[in-house]
Design a protein around this motif. Structure first.
Motif, PDB file in Angstrom:
ATOM      1  N   VAL A   1       0.426  -1.223   0.032  1.00 10.93           N
ATOM      2  CA  VAL A   1      -0.248   0.135  -0.060  1.00 10.93           C
ATOM      3  C   VAL A   1       1.053   1.159  -0.166  1.00 10.93           C
ATOM      4  N   VAL A   2       1.732   0.888   0.620  1.00 10.90           N
ATOM      5  CA  VAL A   2       2.701   2.482   0.465  1.00 10.90           C
ATOM      6  C   VAL A   2       3.542   2.070  -0.469  1.00 10.90           C
ATOM      7  N   PHE A   3       4.400   1.535  -1.405  1.00 17.24           N
ATOM      8  CA  PHE A   3       4.454   1.477  -2.281  1.00 17.24           C
ATOM      9  C   PHE A   3       3.959   2.231  -3.260  1.00 17.24           C
ATOM     10  N   HIS A   4       2.449   2.272  -3.546  1.00 13.01           N
ATOM     11  CA  HIS A   4       1.742   2.405  -4.753  1.00 13.01           C
ATOM     12  C   HIS A   4       1.038   3.490  -4.371  1.00 13.01           C
ATOM     13  N   GLN A   5       0.624   3.776  -2.672  1.00  9.69           N
ATOM     14  CA  GLN A   5       0.793   5.396  -2.734  1.00  9.69           C
ATOM     15  C   GLN A   5       1.875   6.541  -2.591  1.00  9.69           C
TER      16      GLN A   5
ATOM     17  N   ALA B   1       5.538  11.063  -4.833  1.00  3.51           N
ATOM     18  CA  ALA B   1       6.974  11.229  -3.887  1.00  3.51           C
ATOM     19  C   ALA B   1       7.783   9.996  -4.571  1.00  3.51           C
ATOM     20  N   LEU B   2       7.400   9.082  -5.122  1.00  2.00           N
ATOM     21  CA  LEU B   2       8.113   7.763  -5.558  1.00  2.00           C
ATOM     22  C   LEU B   2       8.140   8.419  -7.115  1.00  2.00           C
ATOM     23  N   ARG B   3       9.282   8.062  -7.893  1.00  2.00           N
ATOM     24  CA  ARG B   3       8.226   8.686  -8.869  1.00  2.00           C
ATOM     25  C   ARG B   3       9.468   7.717 -10.150  1.00  2.00           C
ATOM     26  N   ILE B   4       8.477   6.988 -11.256  1.00  2.00           N
ATOM     27  CA  ILE B   4       9.689   5.674 -11.925  1.00  2.00           C
ATOM     28  C   ILE B   4       9.111   6.568 -13.073  1.00  2.00           C
ATOM     29  N   ASN B   5       9.087   6.065 -14.391  1.00  2.00           N
ATOM     30  CA  ASN B   5       8.156   6.030 -15.733  1.00  2.00           C
ATOM     31  C   ASN B   5       6.997   5.442 -15.726  1.00  2.00           C
TER      32      ASN B   5
END
Length: 271
Positions: A228-232, A238-242
């Motif tokens: 949950v923390v990862f996806h949120q 806050a977590l920038r990915i492609n």
């Protein structure tokens, strides 16, 4: 919120993801009579002098297309003993998005179809009418009324279809949206620590699921809560990915190559 098509649904999710958006009105009615600017009704904004709306009847009359404005028969003042008369019936828009830019609060009208060709053909009436020259002329007039209606108030109208934006981004945001409101019991002082572990893995061969399993064991958390923390964290940026490529927890995270907000910045413009 209610979306009337998959295209509307995905664009609503994108608007919710956008950090500058502070309110969204879906299926908003267009007033047949004059009224104040939509932002004047917002409870969080200070009063300002903003342009007003003429109403769709006045716009249709000015454009010379009053005959295409919808009407209904009704009894005056609800008195069923009096003869019915024809009165204007309001158009219904798709999505009105309220956002903040460098100049303050603003709004943009999104009108959405499955294809660009659909903007030229009516979605109601007989098959013969929908494919006729008159039907297509009426549909263009309807969109012109909507555009000028909002243009009076300095609100741009943007036509959008699913083909106008990246499909992988649509699918990724749809997946993230399913997690964005999930609850967890991770203490606030551990959240940033957990997010930092995921941030440091972007662009490496480490898989998020491996990190999640380690974090769950280290902090005595449920693996689901770490997910949950990862996806949120991705949803909140806050977590920038492609996000223009599919992502999975059992595959390494690719670094962001283009900001989804900046790529479609033209959808958020003043009129």
């Amino acid at each position: 919120m209610h979306a009337l098509s998959p295209g509307e649904r995905d664009l609503l999710i994108y608007a919710l993801y956008h950090p500058s958006v502070f309110d969204i009105h879906e299926q908003r009615m267009l007033s047949t009579t004059p009224r104040r600017h939509p932002l004047d009704d917002h409870p969080t904004l200070a009063p300002e002098i903003r342009p007003s709306l003429r109403g769709t009847v006045a716009v249709a009359e000015a454009l010379g297309v009053l005959d295409v404005h919808p009407t209904v028969l009704c009894h005056p003042d609800g008195d069923r003993h009096r003869p019915r008369s024809r009165v204007p019936f309001p158009f219904q828009g798709d999505i009105l998005v309220f956002f903040n830019d460098g100049d303050g609060a603003a709004a943009v009208n999104w009108t959405i179809k499955n294809t660009h060709e659909a903007f030229e053909r009516p979605s109601f009436g007989s098959r013969r009418y929908r494919s006729s020259a008159k039907g297509m002329a009426d549909e263009r007039a309807r969109h012109a009324i909507e555009s000028v209606y909002y243009q009076d108030a300095g609100i741009a109208t943007v036509r959008l279809t699913p083909a106008d934006w990246d499909r992988s981004l649509q699918e990724n945001l749809r997946q993230l949206f399913l997690w964005h409101d999930s609850s967890h019991s991770v203490p606030a002082d551990q959240l940033q620590n957990i997010v930092s572990h995921f941030q440091s893995s972007v662009g490496t061969r480490l898989r998020p699921i491996e990190i999640a399993i380690q974090i769950a064991a280290r902090f005595s958390l449920l693996l689901y809560e770490v997910k949950v923390v990862f996806h949120q964290a991705i949803w909140s940026r806050a977590l920038r990915i492609n996000l223009f490529e599919p992502f999975l927890m059992d595959h390494p995270l690719l670094p962001e190559v283009q900001d989804p907000v900046k790529k479609y910045a033209s959808w958020f413009r003043r009129g």
